[in-house]
Design a protein around this motif. Structure first.
Motif, PDB file in Angstrom:
ATOM      1  N   PHE A  15       1.142  -0.777   0.103  1.00 50.05           N
ATOM      2  CA  PHE A  15       0.110   0.302   0.056  1.00 50.05           C
ATOM      3  C   PHE A  15       0.965   1.063  -0.504  1.00 50.05           C
ATOM      4  CE2 PHE A  15      -2.152  -3.653   2.089  1.00 50.05           C
ATOM      5  CZ  PHE A  15      -3.751  -3.280   1.445  1.00 50.05           C
ATOM      6  N   ASP A  16       0.287   2.283  -0.460  1.00 48.51           N
ATOM      7  CA  ASP A  16       1.264   3.652  -0.663  1.00 48.51           C
ATOM      8  C   ASP A  16       0.225   4.489   0.709  1.00 48.51           C
ATOM      9  OD1 ASP A  16       2.534   5.511  -1.531  1.00 48.51           O
ATOM     10  OD2 ASP A  16       1.410   6.332  -3.438  1.00 48.51           O
ATOM     11  N   LYS A  17       1.236   4.091   2.211  1.00 48.31           N
ATOM     12  CA  LYS A  17       1.489   4.779   2.984  1.00 48.31           C
ATOM     13  C   LYS A  17       2.277   5.284   3.230  1.00 48.31           C
ATOM     14  CE  LYS A  17       1.057   0.616   4.943  1.00 48.31           C
ATOM     15  NZ  LYS A  17       1.456  -0.401   6.465  1.00 48.31           N
ATOM     16  N   PRO A  18       2.163   6.120   4.331  1.00 47.44           N
ATOM     17  CA  PRO A  18       3.751   7.048   4.941  1.00 47.44           C
ATOM     18  C   PRO A  18       4.494   6.387   5.141  1.00 47.44           C
ATOM     19  CG  PRO A  18       1.861   8.260   5.996  1.00 47.44           C
ATOM     20  CD  PRO A  18       1.143   6.512   4.995  1.00 47.44           C
ATOM     21  N   LEU A  19       5.849   6.803   4.811  1.00 46.83           N
ATOM     22  CA  LEU A  19       7.151   6.444   4.727  1.00 46.83           C
ATOM     23  C   LEU A  19       7.455   5.370   6.285  1.00 46.83           C
ATOM     24  CD1 LEU A  19       9.573   4.375   4.174  1.00 46.83           C
ATOM     25  CD2 LEU A  19      10.614   6.634   3.704  1.00 46.83           C
ATOM     26  N   LEU A  20       6.820   6.719   7.153  1.00 46.73           N
ATOM     27  CA  LEU A  20       7.327   6.032   9.121  1.00 46.73           C
ATOM     28  C   LEU A  20       6.591   4.661   9.081  1.00 46.73           C
ATOM     29  CD1 LEU A  20       8.619   6.289  11.020  1.00 46.73           C
ATOM     30  CD2 LEU A  20       6.573   8.400  11.876  1.00 46.73           C
ATOM     31  N   ALA A  21       4.833   4.963   8.233  1.00 48.11           N
ATOM     32  CA  ALA A  21       4.319   3.737   9.336  1.00 48.11           C
ATOM     33  C   ALA A  21       5.235   2.464   7.974  1.00 48.11           C
ATOM     34  CB  ALA A  21       2.803   4.396   8.153  1.00 48.11           C
ATOM     35  N   PHE A  22       5.173   2.786   7.034  1.00 50.37           N
ATOM     36  CA  PHE A  22       5.627   1.323   6.620  1.00 50.37           C
ATOM     37  C   PHE A  22       7.205   0.822   7.843  1.00 50.37           C
ATOM     38  CE2 PHE A  22       8.912  -0.856   2.647  1.00 50.37           C
ATOM     39  CZ  PHE A  22       7.557  -1.927   3.512  1.00 50.37           C
ATOM     40  N   LEU A  23       7.916   1.587   7.744  1.00 48.73           N
ATOM     41  CA  LEU A  23       9.393   1.581   8.350  1.00 48.73           C
ATOM     42  C   LEU A  23       8.931   0.786   9.441  1.00 48.73           C
ATOM     43  CD1 LEU A  23      11.355   4.629   7.821  1.00 48.73           C
ATOM     44  CD2 LEU A  23      11.328   2.428   7.187  1.00 48.73           C
ATOM     45  N   ARG A  24       8.064   0.842  10.859  1.00 52.35           N
ATOM     46  CA  ARG A  24       7.391   0.919  12.288  1.00 52.35           C
ATOM     47  C   ARG A  24       6.378  -0.286  11.896  1.00 52.35           C
ATOM     48  NH1 ARG A  24       8.873   3.764  15.618  1.00 52.35           N
ATOM     49  NH2 ARG A  24       7.149   3.662  17.405  1.00 52.35           N
ATOM     50  N   ASP A  25       5.451  -0.133  11.398  1.00 50.47           N
ATOM     51  CA  ASP A  25       4.553  -1.397  11.284  1.00 50.47           C
ATOM     52  C   ASP A  25       4.456  -2.731  10.744  1.00 50.47           C
ATOM     53  OD1 ASP A  25       3.626   0.688  13.081  1.00 50.47           O
ATOM     54  OD2 ASP A  25       1.392   1.856  11.018  1.00 50.47           O
ATOM     55  N   ASP A  26       5.662  -2.163   9.396  1.00 49.58           N
ATOM     56  CA  ASP A  26       5.122  -3.559   7.843  1.00 49.58           C
ATOM     57  C   ASP A  26       6.865  -3.802   8.737  1.00 49.58           C
ATOM     58  OD1 ASP A  26       3.274  -1.944   7.628  1.00 49.58           O
ATOM     59  OD2 ASP A  26       3.170  -2.933   5.741  1.00 49.58           O
ATOM     60  N   LEU A  27       8.078  -3.041   9.094  1.00 51.43           N
ATOM     61  CA  LEU A  27       9.205  -4.016   8.862  1.00 51.43           C
ATOM     62  C   LEU A  27       9.743  -3.765  10.284  1.00 51.43           C
ATOM     63  CD1 LEU A  27      10.952  -1.610   6.164  1.00 51.43           C
ATOM     64  CD2 LEU A  27       9.669  -4.330   6.027  1.00 51.43           C
ATOM     65  N   GLN A  28       8.993  -3.304  11.335  1.00 46.82           N
ATOM     66  CA  GLN A  28       9.407  -3.416  12.442  1.00 46.82           C
ATOM     67  C   GLN A  28      10.746  -2.677  13.128  1.00 46.82           C
ATOM     68  OE1 GLN A  28       7.291  -6.185  11.922  1.00 46.82           O
ATOM     69  NE2 GLN A  28       6.019  -4.707  12.744  1.00 46.82           N
ATOM     70  N   ILE A  29      11.091  -1.624  12.235  1.00 46.61           N
ATOM     71  CA  ILE A  29      12.133  -1.014  12.545  1.00 46.61           C
ATOM     72  C   ILE A  29      11.935   0.972  13.056  1.00 46.61           C
ATOM     73  CG2 ILE A  29      13.517   0.858  10.709  1.00 46.61           C
ATOM     74  CD1 ILE A  29      13.824  -1.242   8.505  1.00 46.61           C
ATOM     75  N   GLY A  65      12.537   2.643  -6.076  1.00 49.17           N
ATOM     76  CA  GLY A  65      14.082   3.059  -6.339  1.00 49.17           C
ATOM     77  C   GLY A  65      15.629   3.342  -5.916  1.00 49.17           C
ATOM     78  N   LYS A  66      15.227   4.160  -4.386  1.00 46.79           N
ATOM     79  CA  LYS A  66      15.698   4.773  -3.931  1.00 46.79           C
ATOM     80  C   LYS A  66      16.091   3.839  -2.472  1.00 46.79           C
ATOM     81  CE  LYS A  66      13.708   9.409  -4.715  1.00 46.79           C
ATOM     82  NZ  LYS A  66      14.753   9.908  -5.544  1.00 46.79           N
ATOM     83  N   GLN A  67      17.602   4.695  -1.895  1.00 44.58           N
ATOM     84  CA  GLN A  67      18.850   3.358  -1.323  1.00 44.58           C
ATOM     85  C   GLN A  67      17.784   4.681   0.094  1.00 44.58           C
ATOM     86  OE1 GLN A  67      19.888   1.178  -1.427  1.00 44.58           O
ATOM     87  NE2 GLN A  67      19.929   0.693  -3.589  1.00 44.58           N
ATOM     88  N   ILE A  68      17.546   3.753   0.766  1.00 39.84           N
ATOM     89  CA  ILE A  68      17.218   4.593   2.515  1.00 39.84           C
ATOM     90  C   ILE A  68      18.198   4.034   3.450  1.00 39.84           C
ATOM     91  CG2 ILE A  68      14.921   4.093   4.091  1.00 39.84           C
ATOM     92  CD1 ILE A  68      12.989   4.623   0.892  1.00 39.84           C
ATOM     93  N   LEU A  69      18.150   4.567   4.374  1.00 37.51           N
ATOM     94  CA  LEU A  69      19.241   3.466   5.229  1.00 37.51           C
ATOM     95  C   LEU A  69      18.504   4.088   6.990  1.00 37.51           C
ATOM     96  CD1 LEU A  69      21.847   2.246   5.980  1.00 37.51           C
ATOM     97  CD2 LEU A  69      22.511   4.097   7.170  1.00 37.51           C
ATOM     98  N   THR A  70      18.583   3.746   7.818  1.00 37.78           N
ATOM     99  CA  THR A  70      18.443   4.209   9.041  1.00 37.78           C
ATOM    100  C   THR A  70      18.826   3.868  10.285  1.00 37.78           C
ATOM    101  OG1 THR A  70      17.052   1.876  10.407  1.00 37.78           O
ATOM    102  CG2 THR A  70      15.707   3.575   8.851  1.00 37.78           C
ATOM    103  N   VAL A  71      19.203   4.436  11.601  1.00 37.35           N
ATOM    104  CA  VAL A  71      20.464   3.631  11.829  1.00 37.35           C
ATOM    105  C   VAL A  71      20.926   2.025  11.989  1.00 37.35           C
ATOM    106  CG1 VAL A  71      20.499   5.884  13.277  1.00 37.35           C
ATOM    107  CG2 VAL A  71      19.546   3.785  14.377  1.00 37.35           C
ATOM    108  N   GLU A  72      19.755   1.074  12.306  1.00 41.14           N
ATOM    109  CA  GLU A  72      19.659  -0.458  11.961  1.00 41.14           C
ATOM    110  C   GLU A  72      20.561  -0.166  11.071  1.00 41.14           C
ATOM    111  OE1 GLU A  72      15.811  -0.039  14.125  1.00 41.14           O
ATOM    112  OE2 GLU A  72      16.893   1.689  12.608  1.00 41.14           O
ATOM    113  N   GLY A  73      21.909   0.291   9.885  1.00 40.77           N
ATOM    114  CA  GLY A  73      21.930   0.401   8.469  1.00 40.77           C
ATOM    115  C   GLY A  73      23.400   0.717   8.441  1.00 40.77           C
ATOM    116  N   LEU A  74      23.527   1.004   9.592  1.00 37.16           N
ATOM    117  CA  LEU A  74      24.985   1.760   9.877  1.00 37.16           C
ATOM    118  C   LEU A  74      25.753   0.096  10.316  1.00 37.16           C
ATOM    119  CD1 LEU A  74      24.089   4.482  12.432  1.00 37.16           C
ATOM    120  CD2 LEU A  74      24.684   4.548  10.206  1.00 37.16           C
TER     121      LEU A  74
END
Length: 851
Positions: A15-29, A65-74
């Motif tokens: 779904f086209d949802k806010p990126l933050l919601a996808f990170l937190r709710d779907d990926l548990q990031i 198509g973009k590269q996204i990084l959070t602190v988990e990816g450091l």
């Protein structure tokens, strides 16, 4: 379907949802935090193609198509460097903003490993921090740059820890790398979501609440009304706050709850809440205390509109003032202030055992929550089990129940896990604020500038409910005459109910307001007496053995004069510098029960510190570990500080009134002495496996108005002097603060508290404005006026100690509240010296910040 690349992995969003919601709710990031959902705070910052981007305001379709990084990816190297640098600098307090800060830092350091301080400030200007004042975060980023630039290795941590040294906080790693858990980071199986329908009007009769359409919604789980609450009135200090307003009752402010709605899907909550139909008869609200005091004013509560009164009299103020050479009388007005903690309120409750409730929360006392929830549900205390997670800032704003009792109520009815979370706007609109006050102060001195007497009347707007309005008023009165040596005082205060947002505990706790009045009056007296504002303060500053205006004898630890000496040169060498001094109690005092407790448990070769003292960023865990190590000589690596839990950790009272370092610190010291006595016999931790050592400290003080020559109002006081320096345009260039907080337990922590308090105080004085119009809050986070790193001036902290020490906690005194109290009067004095305009109202008008 949308394909994204996050932390080196390809992931798909349906779904086209806010990126933050996808990170937190779907990926548990969960390192990316939801601080506002409006792009204002920066706690959700992620790196997108090497640029810092806020994840809450754009949808996933923008990031294909973009590269996204959070602190988990450091990388491992990056993680260790940031953990060390932020720990070494003391850049971490509550930690809620820190992962976003790290990402903004990485965006800078990836392209510039030798940045200037201004470049660092610019890099993090999109990231708000309410705790630190930014200085230590900036220092941490510069330190990290040096480690990367010079390929330095990380030094080994010391195995020795004493008070009054620099040492990394024990919670640095989890807050930097995002593994620390805040309540909203938890997602439990079968969890439902709840929120309340709030009053449309500040004051209105609720004629009828129709929930039939809302109940028919396919996603609705349950809707509760006032009749479903076993005991519908709670309250922190006074039980006057309705859990929900029933049909036929009158609302008291726009935060009043009318119906509690639960859904399976959190995104359906607003949809279902809008289906609850409420018929009102709108009434004219009372929005200022003076209207509430009129004889024909409608009663907001049955026992009247005066919530509390306070009076403090010593000597003969009228006679002293009449016989004085110089007398000043002025009226002052201070506004509501928003706490602005970065973590919005959130709680999760679930059934536990037979008819019991388990609560995850992020508040300032698990035992307060236990007490109020048990009262509401009419069940025994032991049936309510409360456990804290990390707390993303508090400053007093998380003392009252906000969402905890609502989660517990719905979980009790549905027998399901329930999450209740405020949006940032709900947090702004509904939780308590700093009390707005109107004050009239008369202050007098002799021909030499020695203070002779003062009178004051203080009227506080406590809003719709009592909250901590009574104790706040007491503190405003007991500190109103300032940290000076004179005793002819007559102070009267009233806290009045209105239909405004509730006012409660806030860092400074009433003293912030009364200090503004007293310090401004003293500047006028200095003019009349022909001496400098520094000199009048120095002549009158309380010294050991002298008597404070409230009657308490100053002990040997007092260093008010020394604080003034430390800032004399910087004040006198700057023509547009303003000065103010202040003092603030440690401990609840005034005869109230005030007990610190801890248990030290030996478990698998480690000492577990168990105390319920809540940390909302100030560093309770580090304080406890430091005191234990100072006492026993143990290596800090063998000590575990447990989170507050009503089953595991003894009640050590609320984290309020700058009390935990003195009160719980002393309890830890006493428990540690027992442990040391066993170790002195040659026993090791292995020998002591399974043993427990308890520590308790009970403060003895006298009630307000006690008939004694020299009552002890509080166990100790901290003292401070602040100088605010303006340039010719009226912009704050620098603030210098000299503070007597006794023995600093942890130097980075003390400095960080002071720096954060100064920036909060500058906001209160000049940039922040929580607008309330006719009972309706009219403020968003982005328009509130919180200072950002690019606006924060240079800060200098000077730690001063007196000749003696208080006996508790190796001489450590409270720091968290004092730090912002003198800032606003120092600002008003600086502007008075700049343009000759005497300002009596906050925020200060006609300045560089408020044209």
């Amino acid at each position: 379907m949308f394909t994204l690349h996050i932390n080196g992995k390809e992931v798909v969003s349906q779904f086209d949802k806010p990126l933050l919601a996808f990170l937190r709710d779907d990926l548990q990031i969960t390192s990316a935090k939801d601080g506002c959902s409006e792009g204002a705070c920066g706690t959700c910052t992620v790196l997108v193609d090497r640029k810092a981007v806020k994840a809450c305001v754009q949808k996933v379709s923008k990031f294909v198509g973009k590269q996204i990084l959070t602190v988990e990816g450091l990388s491992e190297r990056e993680r260790t460097v940031y953990e060390h640098s932020f720990g070494e600098a003391g850049a971490v307090q509550c930690g809620f903003c820190i992962p976003g800060m790290i990402i903004s830092a990485k965006a800078l350091l990836d392209v510039n490993l030798n940045p200037t301080i201004s470049e660092v400030k610019k890099a993090i200007r999109g990231n708000l921090c309410r705790c630190t004042g930014y200085k230590k975060i900036e220092e941490a980023i510069l330190l990290a740059a040096a480690y990367f630039r010079n390929e330095l290795s990380i030094p080994i941590s010391s195995n020795e820890l004493k008070v009054a040294q620099r040492f990394k906080r024990i919670d640095v790693a989890e807050k930097v790398n995002g593994t620390g858990i805040f309540v909203d980071d938890l997602k439990l199986p079968g969890m439902i979501y709840a929120k309340t329908v709030r009053s449309r009007y500040p004051r209105a009769v609720v004629n009828k609440i129709d929930i039939s359409k809302a109940e028919a919604h396919p996603d609705c789980v349950k809707i509760l009304l006032a009749k479903d609450v076993p005991h519908n009135v709670i309250g922190h200090a006074k039980q006057d706050w309705d859990v929900m307003i029933a049909e036929g009752q009158t609302t008291r402010y726009v935060g009043d709850s009318l119906a509690l709605v639960a859904t399976y899907d959190k995104d359906k909550l607003d949809e279902v809440c809008k289906l609850v139909e409420v018929d009102y008869t709108e009434l004219t609200p009372i929005t200022c205390p003076t209207d509430g005091l009129k004889a024909d004013a409608p009663l907001i509560h049955a026992d009247g509109n005066v919530m509390s009164r306070a009076s403090l009299q010593r000597g003969n103020a009228d006679e002293a003032i009449k016989n004085s050479k110089y007398v000043v009388t002025r009226k002052y007005k201070t506004p509501f202030q928003e706490h602005g903690f970065m973590e919005p309120e959130c709680a999760i409750a679930m059934p536990e055992g037979e008819d019991g409730i388990f609560l995850y929360s992020g508040a300032q006392s698990v035992y307060d929550e236990q007490r109020e929830i048990a009262l509401m549900l009419q069940i025994p205390l032991e049936k309510v089990h409360c456990q804290t997670q990390l707390v993303g800032g508090g400053f007093g704003g998380k003392e009252d129940m906000s969402v905890q009792h609502l989660a517990a109520l719905m979980a009790w009815h549905t027998k399901k896990p329930v999450k209740v979370k405020f949006s940032r706007q709900e947090s702004l609109d509904y939780h308590v604020k700093r009390h707005a006050m109107e004050m009239e102060f008369t202050t007098a001195c002799d021909e030499y500038g020695y203070l002779t007497g003062m009178k004051a009347v203080i009227i506080a707007d406590t809003g719709a409910y009592a909250s901590l309005g009574g104790p706040v008023l007491h503190r405003a009165c007991t500190h109103a005459a300032g940290p000076y040596n004179y005793q002819n005082i007559d102070i009267f205060g009233m806290s009045v109910y209105t239909n405004n947002v509730v006012a409660g505990a806030f860092r400074g706790f009433g003293v912030t307001q009364s200090c503004f009045a007293t310090e401004n009056n003293i500047n006028l007296l200095a003019e009349m007496a022909g001496i400098s504002p520094w000199e009048i303060r120095y002549r009158n500053a309380i010294r050991p053995g002298q008597v404070l205006p409230n009657g308490q004898i100053a002990d040997e630890s007092v260093a008010m004069a020394e604080c003034l000496e430390a800032v004399k040169d910087v004040y006198e060498s700057n023509p547009y510098a303003g000065i103010a001094i202040a003092f603030k109690n440690s401990g609840t005092g005034v005869g109230k029960k005030d007990i610190g407790r801890c248990i030290l448990s030996i478990d698998q070769g480690k000492v577990h510190i168990r105390t319920s003292a809540a940390c909302m960023g100030q560093g309770i865990g580090t304080m406890c570990v430091t005191v234990l190590c100072e006492t026993t000589g143990l290596d800090p690596s063998c000590i575990v500080h447990e989170r507050a839990d009503t089953i595991r950790t003894p009640n050590s009272g609320t984290s309020t009134a700058s009390r935990q370092t003195v009160v719980t610190g002393e309890a830890v010291r006493r428990g540690s002495e027992k442990l040391k006595a066993e170790m002195d016999k040659g026993l090791t931790l292995a020998d002591l496996e399974g043993r427990e050592f308890s520590g308790e400290y009970s403060v003895k003080t006298d009630p307000m108005g006690a008939i004694k020559d020299n009552p002890i109002s509080h166990v100790s006081y901290s003292y401070g002097a602040q100088v605010v320096i303006l340039n010719k345009e009226g912009k704050v260039e620098k603030v210098v603060a000299a503070y007597d907080v006794g023995t600093p337990v942890n130097i980075q922590a003390v400095e960080g508290q002071i720096e954060g308090g100064i920036i909060m105080g500058l906001g209160y004085a000049m940039t922040e404005e929580f607008k309330v119009e006719c009972g309706y809050p009219k403020t968003k986070l982005g328009t509130l006026g919180l200072m950002r790193a690019t606006e924060a001036p240079e800060l200098e902290t000077i730690l001063v100690q007196g000749k003696g020490k208080i006996p508790e906690t190796y001489g450590a005194k409270g720091c968290g509240e004092l730090c912002l109290i003198p800032t606003a009067p120092a600002c008003s004095h600086a502007y008075y010296r700049l343009d000759g305009k005497f300002r009596t109202q906050l925020p200060l008008q006609d300045t560089f910040y408020k044209k």
